[in-house]
Motif scaffolding. Structure first.
Motif, PDB file in Angstrom:
ATOM      1  N   ASN A   1     -34.148  62.462  -2.810  1.00  0.00           N
ATOM      2  CA  ASN A   1     -32.854  62.430  -3.501  1.00  0.00           C
ATOM      3  C   ASN A   1     -31.734  62.232  -2.497  1.00  0.00           C
ATOM      4  OD1 ASN A   1     -32.781  65.279  -2.499  1.00  0.00           O
ATOM      5  ND2 ASN A   1     -30.950  65.397  -3.776  1.00  0.00           N
ATOM      6  N   CYS A   2     -30.550  61.986  -3.007  1.00  0.00           N
ATOM      7  CA  CYS A   2     -29.338  61.850  -2.213  1.00  0.00           C
ATOM      8  C   CYS A   2     -29.488  60.707  -1.214  1.00  0.00           C
ATOM      9  CB  CYS A   2     -29.013  63.182  -1.531  1.00  0.00           C
ATOM     10  SG  CYS A   2     -27.267  63.356  -1.079  1.00  0.00           S
ATOM     11  N   GLY A   3     -29.240  60.928   0.067  1.00  0.00           N
ATOM     12  CA  GLY A   3     -29.376  59.881   1.057  1.00  0.00           C
ATOM     13  C   GLY A   3     -28.188  58.936   1.086  1.00  0.00           C
ATOM     14  N   VAL A   4     -28.440  57.720   1.540  1.00  0.00           N
ATOM     15  CA  VAL A   4     -27.375  56.738   1.733  1.00  0.00           C
ATOM     16  C   VAL A   4     -27.162  55.879   0.497  1.00  0.00           C
ATOM     17  CG1 VAL A   4     -26.603  54.817   3.166  1.00  0.00           C
ATOM     18  CG2 VAL A   4     -27.853  56.711   4.201  1.00  0.00           C
ATOM     19  N   GLY A   5     -28.232  55.509  -0.169  1.00  0.00           N
ATOM     20  CA  GLY A   5     -28.100  54.658  -1.343  1.00  0.00           C
ATOM     21  C   GLY A   5     -29.462  54.259  -1.881  1.00  0.00           C
ATOM     22  N   PRO A   6     -29.478  53.504  -2.983  1.00  0.00           N
ATOM     23  CA  PRO A   6     -30.736  53.150  -3.648  1.00  0.00           C
ATOM     24  C   PRO A   6     -31.723  52.401  -2.766  1.00  0.00           C
ATOM     25  CG  PRO A   6     -28.863  52.685  -5.065  1.00  0.00           C
ATOM     26  CD  PRO A   6     -28.307  53.016  -3.722  1.00  0.00           C
ATOM     27  N   ALA A   7     -31.246  51.454  -1.966  1.00  0.00           N
ATOM     28  CA  ALA A   7     -32.154  50.645  -1.149  1.00  0.00           C
ATOM     29  C   ALA A   7     -32.937  51.523  -0.180  1.00  0.00           C
ATOM     30  CB  ALA A   7     -31.375  49.575  -0.389  1.00  0.00           C
ATOM     31  N   GLU A   8     -32.222  52.418   0.503  1.00  0.00           N
ATOM     32  CA  GLU A   8     -32.877  53.268   1.487  1.00  0.00           C
ATOM     33  C   GLU A   8     -33.808  54.279   0.817  1.00  0.00           C
ATOM     34  OE1 GLU A   8     -29.147  51.616   3.204  1.00  0.00           O
ATOM     35  OE2 GLU A   8     -29.671  52.590   1.324  1.00  0.00           O
ATOM     36  N   LEU A   9     -33.416  54.793  -0.339  1.00  0.00           N
ATOM     37  CA  LEU A   9     -34.262  55.770  -1.019  1.00  0.00           C
ATOM     38  C   LEU A   9     -35.563  55.129  -1.501  1.00  0.00           C
ATOM     39  CD1 LEU A   9     -33.378  58.746  -3.087  1.00  0.00           C
ATOM     40  CD2 LEU A   9     -34.881  57.102  -4.192  1.00  0.00           C
ATOM     41  N   ILE A  10     -35.463  53.938  -2.082  1.00  0.00           N
ATOM     42  CA  ILE A  10     -36.666  53.231  -2.520  1.00  0.00           C
ATOM     43  C   ILE A  10     -37.576  52.947  -1.329  1.00  0.00           C
ATOM     44  CG2 ILE A  10     -37.511  51.007  -3.410  1.00  0.00           C
ATOM     45  CD1 ILE A  10     -36.613  52.816  -5.630  1.00  0.00           C
ATOM     46  N   HIS A  11     -36.975  52.550  -0.221  1.00  0.00           N
ATOM     47  CA  HIS A  11     -37.755  52.286   0.990  1.00  0.00           C
ATOM     48  C   HIS A  11     -38.482  53.549   1.446  1.00  0.00           C
ATOM     49  CE1 HIS A  11     -38.264  51.864   5.413  1.00  0.00           C
ATOM     50  NE2 HIS A  11     -38.636  50.651   5.081  1.00  0.00           N
ATOM     51  N   SER A  12     -37.815  54.690   1.416  1.00  0.00           N
ATOM     52  CA  SER A  12     -38.444  55.946   1.832  1.00  0.00           C
ATOM     53  C   SER A  12     -39.615  56.307   0.929  1.00  0.00           C
ATOM     54  CB  SER A  12     -37.412  57.076   1.838  1.00  0.00           C
ATOM     55  OG  SER A  12     -36.434  56.869   2.836  1.00  0.00           O
ATOM     56  N   ILE A  13     -39.414  56.179  -0.381  1.00  0.00           N
ATOM     57  CA  ILE A  13     -40.486  56.524  -1.323  1.00  0.00           C
ATOM     58  C   ILE A  13     -41.688  55.601  -1.172  1.00  0.00           C
ATOM     59  CG2 ILE A  13     -41.077  56.543  -3.794  1.00  0.00           C
ATOM     60  CD1 ILE A  13     -38.410  57.783  -4.350  1.00  0.00           C
ATOM     61  N   SER A  14     -41.443  54.364  -0.774  1.00  0.00           N
ATOM     62  CA  SER A  14     -42.570  53.441  -0.589  1.00  0.00           C
ATOM     63  C   SER A  14     -43.522  53.942   0.491  1.00  0.00           C
ATOM     64  CB  SER A  14     -42.057  52.039  -0.242  1.00  0.00           C
ATOM     65  OG  SER A  14     -41.489  51.998   1.057  1.00  0.00           O
ATOM     66  N   HIS A  15     -43.035  54.835   1.372  1.00  0.00           N
ATOM     67  CA  HIS A  15     -43.883  55.405   2.416  1.00  0.00           C
ATOM     68  C   HIS A  15     -44.748  56.553   1.900  1.00  0.00           C
ATOM     69  CE1 HIS A  15     -42.496  53.256   6.021  1.00  0.00           C
ATOM     70  NE2 HIS A  15     -41.311  53.217   5.427  1.00  0.00           N
ATOM     71  N   PHE A  16     -44.584  56.933   0.640  1.00  0.00           N
ATOM     72  CA  PHE A  16     -45.426  57.983   0.058  1.00  0.00           C
ATOM     73  C   PHE A  16     -46.824  57.474  -0.255  1.00  0.00           C
ATOM     74  CE2 PHE A  16     -41.805  60.674  -2.026  1.00  0.00           C
ATOM     75  CZ  PHE A  16     -41.311  60.946  -0.756  1.00  0.00           C
ATOM     76  N   ASP A  17     -47.032  56.180  -0.194  1.00  0.00           N
ATOM     77  CA  ASP A  17     -48.304  55.566  -0.574  1.00  0.00           C
ATOM     78  C   ASP A  17     -49.468  56.291   0.095  1.00  0.00           C
ATOM     79  OD1 ASP A  17     -49.961  53.699  -1.849  1.00  0.00           O
ATOM     80  OD2 ASP A  17     -50.037  52.460  -0.054  1.00  0.00           O
ATOM     81  N   GLY A  18     -50.474  56.652  -0.723  1.00  0.00           N
ATOM     82  CA  GLY A  18     -51.608  57.407  -0.220  1.00  0.00           C
ATOM     83  C   GLY A  18     -51.510  58.881  -0.555  1.00  0.00           C
ATOM     84  N   TYR A  19     -50.322  59.320  -0.975  1.00  0.00           N
ATOM     85  CA  TYR A  19     -50.116  60.728  -1.331  1.00  0.00           C
ATOM     86  C   TYR A  19     -49.446  60.844  -2.695  1.00  0.00           C
ATOM     87  CZ  TYR A  19     -50.953  61.323   3.663  1.00  0.00           C
ATOM     88  OH  TYR A  19     -51.503  61.290   4.930  1.00  0.00           O
ATOM     89  N   THR A  20     -49.861  60.002  -3.617  1.00  0.00           N
ATOM     90  CA  THR A  20     -49.228  59.996  -4.940  1.00  0.00           C
ATOM     91  C   THR A  20     -50.202  60.195  -6.090  1.00  0.00           C
ATOM     92  OG1 THR A  20     -49.403  57.583  -5.058  1.00  0.00           O
ATOM     93  CG2 THR A  20     -47.360  58.496  -4.148  1.00  0.00           C
ATOM     94  N   GLU A  21     -51.470  59.970  -5.874  1.00  0.00           N
ATOM     95  CA  GLU A  21     -52.430  60.043  -6.979  1.00  0.00           C
ATOM     96  C   GLU A  21     -52.469  61.450  -7.576  1.00  0.00           C
ATOM     97  OE1 GLU A  21     -57.162  59.123  -7.947  1.00  0.00           O
ATOM     98  OE2 GLU A  21     -56.327  58.734  -5.958  1.00  0.00           O
ATOM     99  N   GLY A  22     -52.231  61.522  -8.882  1.00  0.00           N
ATOM    100  CA  GLY A  22     -52.251  62.803  -9.570  1.00  0.00           C
ATOM    101  C   GLY A  22     -50.966  63.597  -9.443  1.00  0.00           C
ATOM    102  N   LYS A  23     -49.978  63.060  -8.745  1.00  0.00           N
ATOM    103  CA  LYS A  23     -48.684  63.730  -8.599  1.00  0.00           C
ATOM    104  C   LYS A  23     -47.593  62.879  -9.230  1.00  0.00           C
ATOM    105  CE  LYS A  23     -49.824  67.310  -5.915  1.00  0.00           C
ATOM    106  NZ  LYS A  23     -49.562  68.726  -6.232  1.00  0.00           N
ATOM    107  N   LEU A  24     -46.554  63.527  -9.716  1.00  0.00           N
ATOM    108  CA  LEU A  24     -45.403  62.827 -10.278  1.00  0.00           C
ATOM    109  C   LEU A  24     -44.353  62.657  -9.189  1.00  0.00           C
ATOM    110  CD1 LEU A  24     -45.079  64.738 -13.671  1.00  0.00           C
ATOM    111  CD2 LEU A  24     -46.371  62.651 -13.181  1.00  0.00           C
TER     112      LEU A  24
END
Length: 335
Positions: A208-231
């Motif tokens: 949440n928060c951060g600098v803006g939508p582009a950076e937040l989406i980029h950060s979440i893309s690094h969650f890959d591999g730790y998302t299965e079964g989690k919201l």
């Protein structure tokens, strides 16, 4: 089955609300004055913000309790009012949710203490857990459906808040804040947080928060591999703030936030909202876009194109923290 799971049985995503502080400023809250005191001083204004977000499309509203620990309230000589202010915050959100013509989740907002952990500061695990427990228990008493830990920057504080929140027996959600270099203020990478969150008892986690939508989406893309079964959660700031005629204004248009919401959905995010600067108008545009636009494959290139990353002058590949003007962006309190 908790309310989050119940709503997701019928809806593709859950829309959270936008900014509490920003919208209270529009109603007269003065900069520097603690929003939490408005729970008892101006309850109608607090409830009206909740109702406006619900009307705009929010399925989840956060209580006006972000700075509700004794540490934060001590700055305003109100450290002995934790139970009163947090319970009232929950009650006001609960009233707004129960009066809605659809199911609405009430999430108890728990922000950072503002203190540094030892050895950088005086805070330790036991002190932090005690403070968070006092707040979380009051939010539970007021009627929240889930505890929402947000804007964390250190693993130590996140884990202290999580330990306290789990004592309520309620579902717990948590988010960290990452900057243009994909690091939290204390240097935590998105994948580091995701790995720890994935193995915890959290119901959902994200950024949440951060600098803006582009950076937040980029950060979440690094969650890959730790998302299965989690919201996964995305609750971005509404673009970049500017100072205009004595007021802070955010550059994010409803169209920009709509693009961000669609990209978040396509990335697999299940709880989508806004943070600083996000109004009900933005939430309405986001909800309509997700409803009306078909799914597409998510790519970072598509995200960069839609969210204007290049135009903001941010070079994520080189971990640059400079804007197009060459100035490093400052850290901000959640608004």
């Amino acid at each position: 089955m908790n309310k989050i799971d119940q709503i997701l049985l019928k809806n593709e995503v859950i829309f959270a609300d936008g900014a509490t502080g920003t919208n209270l400023f529009e109603k007269g809250l003065e900069t520097g004055y603690p929003p939490e005191l408005w729970n008892v001083e101006h309850p109608k204004q607090i409830k009206s913000v909740h109702c406006e977000f619900i009307k705009a499309g929010s399925d989840m509203i956060l209580t006006n309790s972000f700075g509700g620990t004794s540490f934060r309230l001590k700055l305003h000589q109100s450290e002995n009012r934790v139970a009163e202010l947090n319970s009232t915050a929950a009650q006001l959100a609960r009233q707004a949710a129960d009066e809605a013509d659809k199911p609405v989740i009430v999430a108890g907002s728990v922000g950072p203490t503002g203190e540094l952990f030892s050895p950088l500061g005086a805070l330790n695990h036991e002190m932090a857990v005690a403070a968070f427990k006092e707040q979380c228990m009051a939010l539970q008493e007021g009627g929240v459906d889930t505890i929402w830990i947000e804007t964390m920057s250190s693993i130590e504080e996140f884990q202290s808040a999580l330990e306290a929140a789990l004592m309520t027996g309620l579902p717990v959600c948590a988010t960290m804040t990452f900057d243009t270099s994909a690091r939290s203020m204390m240097g935590v990478k998105p994948e580091q947080f995701a790995k720890i969150a994935y193995s915890s008892d959290l119901s959902c986690y994200g950024a949440n928060c951060g600098v803006g939508p582009a950076e937040l989406i980029h950060s979440i893309s690094h969650f890959d591999g730790y998302t299965e079964g989690k919201l996964i959660i995305a609750k971005s700031n509404c673009g970049i703030p500017t100072y205009d005629n004595g007021q802070i204004r955010y550059k994010g248009t409803p169209e920009l936030m709509a693009d961000y919401a669609v990209l978040a959905r396509d990335l697999g995010v299940k709880i989508i909202g806004g943070c600083c600067g996000t109004s009900p108008i933005h939430i309405k545009a986001m909800a309509q876009a997700v409803q009306n636009r078909p799914k597409e494959a998510f790519t970072q290139e598509r995200a960069d194109h839609l969210l204007g990353l290049a135009r903001e002058g941010v070079n994520l590949k080189n971990n640059s923290q400079e804007t197009a003007t060459g100035r490093t962006r400052p850290k901000r309190r959640r608004n």
